[in-house]
Design a protein around this motif. Structure first.
Motif: not given
Length: 132
Positions: A77-105
């Protein structure tokens, strides 16, 4: 004679990788509101498969079971790594729902491609065997 065909191993590894990619995307979406959560991603299949099936592994022994000694297990199994290119929101979270939808597709397309390769190879094998 028809045991351990490489095309079936590749399609299996591709389907497993797509499942891992989908699981990481789902975990990112589930933590999209968690403060300071860093989005994770899985390396592309080509890089993962190339590292498992490198020339060194082709020359050396391969383990087919976890109890074998001195062999490398393929399809780890591939180990998930932290996405360094992601831009953080004001609370420090780097998840982009649009990006995750594209990754899921992308994971769904990869899984569908793996199944198509498997079915096509199985059809060719059946045609070959029925022609004898």
């Amino acid at each position: 004679m028809f045991k351990n065909l490489e095309v079936f191993k590749i399609s299996h590894a591709m389907a497993v990788h797509a499942g891992q990619k989908q699981a990481v995307a789902a975990q990112n979406v589930a933590n999209s509101d968690t403060p300071e959560y860093k989005a994770r991603d899985v390396a592309p299949f080509a890089e993962t498969y190339r590292s498992n099936a490198s020339l060194g592994d082709a020359v050396n022994q391969r383990a087919t079971r976890s109890l074998h000694l001195h062999g490398a297990m393929s399809g780890q199994p591939a180990d998930p790594t932290i996405d360094e290119d992601a831009i953080a929101s004001p609370n420090g979270n780097t998840v982009s729902l649009e990006g995750e939808m594209l990754k899921s597709l992308d994971a769904k397309r990869q899984h569908d491609r793996a199944l198509a390769i498997y079915k096509s190879s199985l059809g060719i094998l059946r045609a070959t065997l029925s022609g004898q």
